[in-house]
Scaffold this active site. Sequence first.
Site, mmCIF file in Angstrom:
data_model
loop_
_atom_site.group_PDB
_atom_site.id
_atom_site.type_symbol
_atom_site.label_atom_id
_atom_site.label_comp_id
_atom_site.label_asym_id
_atom_site.label_seq_id
_atom_site.Cartn_x
_atom_site.Cartn_y
_atom_site.Cartn_z
ATOM 1 C CB CYS A 34 -0.895 0.186 0.836
ATOM 2 S SG CYS A 34 -1.987 0.980 0.825
ATOM 3 C CG HIS A 93 -3.402 -3.712 3.456
ATOM 4 N ND1 HIS A 93 -2.292 -2.867 4.326
ATOM 5 C CD2 HIS A 93 -3.768 -2.455 3.019
ATOM 6 C CE1 HIS A 93 -2.449 -1.800 3.867
ATOM 7 N NE2 HIS A 93 -3.732 -1.506 3.280
ATOM 8 C CD GLU A 146 -0.704 -5.583 5.956
ATOM 9 O OE1 GLU A 146 -0.604 -5.960 5.054
ATOM 10 O OE2 GLU A 146 -1.017 -4.534 6.260
#
Lengths: 236, 114
Positions: free
Chosen positions: A86, A203, A205
Amino acid sequence: MRWAVVVFPGTNCELDCHHVVADVLGQPVEYVWHKDTRLEGFDAVILPGGFSYGDYLRTGAIARFSPIMGAVADFAAAGRPVIGICNGFQILLEAGLLPGALRRNEGLKFRCHDVHLRVENGATAFTNRCRPGQVLRVPIKHGEGNYYADPATIDELERTGRVVLRYATPEGAVTAEANPNGSLNNIAGIVNERGNVFGMMPHPEIAAEAILGMEDGRLIFESIVASVEGRVAHVR
Amino acid sequence: MATMMTTWKARVYVTLKPGVLDPQGRAVENALKVLGFAEVGDVRVGKYIEVGLEAPDREAALARVAEMGRRLFANPVIEQFRYDVTEAGAGAAGAGVAGATGATGATGGATGDS
């Protein structure tokens, strides 16, 4: 292997990245403040998401001049893996470590929802745990993720397998409807020529554990581990 | 020993390159049309940056601002920039911005640098 999570003023995804590496992968990981200038002893570097320097001027435009970025460039030049997620992707573009730019989303909305990503290249340091054509479900949360590069650059990325992830339908069809931000060719993630610097807008994560409802993001981190530990050959 | 330095004021305009989609410009254009300005087209939104700087002469000031533009103000992949430089104070800068802000009249005082 040891991981570095670089933190700029305004970064806000560093805890999630740290958590995935430390608690999901069970590997050593340290935060590295943007004013540090060394990355010795690390095997992989994460530039996490957020709003470094408040997105002032342009996303990533000021962070790219942070002291740590010289070390990140050296780390990349040594062929070691760097992943920008990002805002981290935006910083890598501003730093010239990846080609192109990210414009305002088409439609101007900040898009915050799950997307589906088709793995276009499963032989990179960041996707070797995925099957080519596999569809990953991972969230996005960004206002400026509209990937752009000039036609010659896009052509080169496409010809050389450097478009790694593309926005797609759950079935893996690359359609205009599946494109959340207007990115050219539905591009969601690219690698550099050498294959060791990777940027993606979604994302992984926050999609790496069953308890969070999504696990596909873990494949990105596991791919980096497999690559660093030499279980796959990929870096050109 | 030192060169006589003058204070300059640079005005930098950053815009998207022609051909690069400008979602903001398109939204503004649509809003103008909704308001009845049917004649508008090709609306582009950019950034305006003012910079005060010291330089021995106008050419030196222009060269420094050009370098700032290349290195920071604009992303050359998608943006271009133009700029001008006026001597700060002595009324010169005021004359320089008159054309640009004249139409706004009432807000001129707020945007002036006197």
